[in-house]
Design an enzyme around this catalytic site. Structure first.
Site, PDB file in Angstrom:
ATOM      1  N   ALA A  86       0.818  -1.212   0.000  1.00  0.00           N
ATOM      2  CA  ALA A  86       0.000   0.000   0.000  1.00  0.00           C
ATOM      3  C   ALA A  86       0.856   1.267   0.000  1.00  0.00           C
ATOM      4  O   ALA A  86       0.448   2.292  -0.551  1.00  0.00           O
ATOM      5  CB  ALA A  86      -0.954   0.001   1.189  1.00  0.00           C
ATOM      6  N   THR A  87       2.038   1.215   0.598  1.00  0.00           N
ATOM      7  CA  THR A  87       2.909   2.393   0.577  1.00  0.00           C
ATOM      8  C   THR A  87       3.243   2.772  -0.863  1.00  0.00           C
ATOM      9  O   THR A  87       3.117   3.935  -1.268  1.00  0.00           O
ATOM     10  CB  THR A  87       4.216   2.113   1.353  1.00  0.00           C
ATOM     11  N   SER A  98      -3.223  -3.770   0.261  1.00  0.00           N
ATOM     12  CA  SER A  98      -2.016  -4.496   0.644  1.00  0.00           C
ATOM     13  C   SER A  98      -2.384  -5.907   1.074  1.00  0.00           C
ATOM     14  O   SER A  98      -3.456  -6.129   1.629  1.00  0.00           O
ATOM     15  CB  SER A  98      -1.354  -3.754   1.806  1.00  0.00           C
ATOM     16  N   ALA A  99      -1.481  -6.871   0.836  1.00  0.00           N
ATOM     17  CA  ALA A  99      -1.793  -8.270   1.177  1.00  0.00           C
ATOM     18  C   ALA A  99      -1.595  -8.584   2.649  1.00  0.00           C
ATOM     19  O   ALA A  99      -2.324  -9.378   3.227  1.00  0.00           O
ATOM     20  CB  ALA A  99      -0.929  -9.219   0.332  1.00  0.00           C
ATOM     21  N   HIS A 100      -0.604  -7.944   3.290  1.00  0.00           N
ATOM     22  CA  HIS A 100      -0.251  -8.428   4.624  1.00  0.00           C
ATOM     23  C   HIS A 100      -1.190  -7.967   5.731  1.00  0.00           C
ATOM     24  O   HIS A 100      -1.009  -8.322   6.892  1.00  0.00           O
ATOM     25  CB  HIS A 100       1.214  -8.118   4.951  1.00  0.00           C
ATOM     26  N   CYS A 118       4.542   2.151  12.161  1.00  0.00           N
ATOM     27  CA  CYS A 118       5.427   3.064  11.438  1.00  0.00           C
ATOM     28  C   CYS A 118       5.888   4.218  12.310  1.00  0.00           C
ATOM     29  O   CYS A 118       6.899   4.843  12.056  1.00  0.00           O
ATOM     30  CB  CYS A 118       4.712   3.627  10.226  1.00  0.00           C
ATOM     31  N   GLN A 139      -6.611  -0.921   5.301  1.00  0.00           N
ATOM     32  CA  GLN A 139      -7.230  -1.505   6.504  1.00  0.00           C
ATOM     33  C   GLN A 139      -8.667  -1.957   6.283  1.00  0.00           C
ATOM     34  O   GLN A 139      -9.203  -2.693   7.117  1.00  0.00           O
ATOM     35  CB  GLN A 139      -7.196  -0.496   7.665  1.00  0.00           C
ATOM     36  N   ASN A 181      -5.887   3.393  10.335  1.00  0.00           N
ATOM     37  CA  ASN A 181      -5.130   2.278  10.893  1.00  0.00           C
ATOM     38  C   ASN A 181      -4.941   2.346  12.406  1.00  0.00           C
ATOM     39  O   ASN A 181      -4.734   1.333  13.050  1.00  0.00           O
ATOM     40  CB  ASN A 181      -3.777   2.156  10.200  1.00  0.00           C
TER      41      ASN A 181
END
Ligand SMILES: *Cc1c(COP(=O)(O)O)cnc(C)c1O
Length: 381
Positions: free
Chosen positions: A75-76, A201-203, A326, A181, A153
């Site tokens: 996603a970043t 994002s996958a994670h 982060c 999210q 998030n």
């Protein structure tokens, strides 16, 4: 020391074993290990087929066309490609976002300001929601894009994307949302919500780290300036050999999320109720997450008079965080909580609890019990 109870699903999730099984089939010599861009042999064709099947899975999850999905590293990178990629192709110079976006969006905005763009940062309400009305009022003649996240998030609070998207579309402004999210947890529909760009994002959904996607609306004639130059993969928007095993993992993870969205939502809502009913018995606690508009797996709670970092250290049995992974290296209170107008001392005394697919009721009970005891002890009662 026993393994702590993992309550940090918003930072990352374990990979579901069903996802791992799919990924493993695309790595070794007896599997489909080919380069999806190899056009001259079956190894390449099979890998390409797997990548395209995953593209369909992602597209179907958000009601998009598979040709609108661009693979990224997460996603970043999707946020970077969406914001910088659109800004550098546009003649308009103004962007609108909120003050509590993920750093990937906020730091892109800061960078764009250095490049001469202007950015309006909207202040959300006490729960962390940004309204369509606020967006409408901030629009200018030269507004190029609005970037408002789906689910925050740190808070778990969800925005009303459809109403924001409607304002953007009717004013001819691009609408980007960071859905890292919310994707797979709440319904997402890029048509009904007027979304032009969407990061995922996958994670965060029981897939592997290091893979994500950006949805890029085709009908807007949207051209994004590539942030990575090379072989011209992904319609020229993102070069680099496609990591077939990661992509297959993202596709499989997304499909599981969509298939079980209702039951998983119900299961997590029950755990949330359970957790909150325990936590409410601890005096002077404040829940910062919106009571209805949220993902069920994230709760942000303030314990007045207790320092969050001290509380974290005093809770070795719990894997939780005082904000996003982060920013947890800094001792400043969370900029997200501050952005809601919460005083520094309460912001300092707040923790994010996030749970998911592999959390059970016994863990919730034990976590709440440890919390109650420790908060009580630190308050000296
Ligand atoms: C985790 C997260 C990101 C970053 O995603 P990566 O895939 O780790 O780069 C971006 N935005 C939000 C809202 C997130 O929760």
């Amino acid at each position: 020391m026993p393994t702590p109870i993992y309550l940090d699903y918003a930072a990352t999730t374990p990979v579901d074993t069903r996802v791992i099984e799919r990924m493993v089939a695309h790595m070794s010599v007896d599997g489909d290990f080919g380069n999806p861009a190899s056009r001259s042999h079956a190894f390449g064709w099979q890998a390409e087929e797997a990548v395209e099947a995953a593209r369909v899975q992602i597209a179907e999850a958000i009601n998009a066309d598979p040709r609108e999905i661009v693979w990224t590293s997460g996603a970043t990178e999707s946020d970077n490609l969406a914001l910088k990629g659109a800004a550098f192709e546009a003649s308009r110079r103004h962007l609108i976002t909120s003050s509590i976006e993920h750093k990937a969006v906020l730091d892109c905005c800061g960078f764009l300001q250095q490049q001469g763009f202007e950015v309006t940062y909207l202040t959300p309400d006490a729960w962390g929601r940004t309204s369509a009305e606020q967006v409408r009022e901030a629009l200018r003649e030269d507004t190029l894009m609005v970037s408002i996240m789906h689910v925050n998030n740190e808070l778990g609070t969800a925005n009303d994307l459809r109403s924001i998207g409607e304002v953007c579309r009717s004013n001819g402004v691009l609408f980007h949302t960071d859905a890292a999210q919310g994707f797979g947890k709440l319904p997402l529909d890029v048509e009904a919500m007027y979304i032009d760009l969407l990061s995922l994002s996958a994670h965060k959904i029981y897939g592997p780290k290091g893979i994500g996607a950006l949805y890029v609306r085709r009908s807007q004639g949207l051209q994004l300036a590539p942030q990575m130059h090379g072989g011209g993969h992904e319609m020229g928007m993102r070069s680099g050999t496609l990591p077939a095993q990661q992509i297959v993992g993202l596709g499989a993870a997304a499909q599981l999320m969509v298939e079980h969205m209702d039951s998983e939502h119900a299961q997590l809502s029950a755990l949330r109720q359970r957790f909150l009913s325990h936590v409410r018995q601890i005096p002077d606690t404040v829940v910062h997450t919106h009571p209805e508009q949220h993902v069920p797996g994230i709760v942000n709670v303030g314990f007045a008079g207790v320092d969050g970092e001290t509380l974290l250290l005093a809770l070795p049995g719990l894997a939780v965080s005082s904000g996003s992974a982060c920013t947890s290296a800094s001792v400043e209170p969370s900029f997200v909580l501050r952005g809601l107008g919460i005083a520094d001392d309460l912001a300092h005394s707040s923790l994010r609890f996030s749970f998911g697919r592999f959390t059970d009721a016994a863990e919730i009970d034990s976590a709440a019990q440890q919390l109650a005891t420790t908060v009580g002890r630190l308050r000296g009662s």
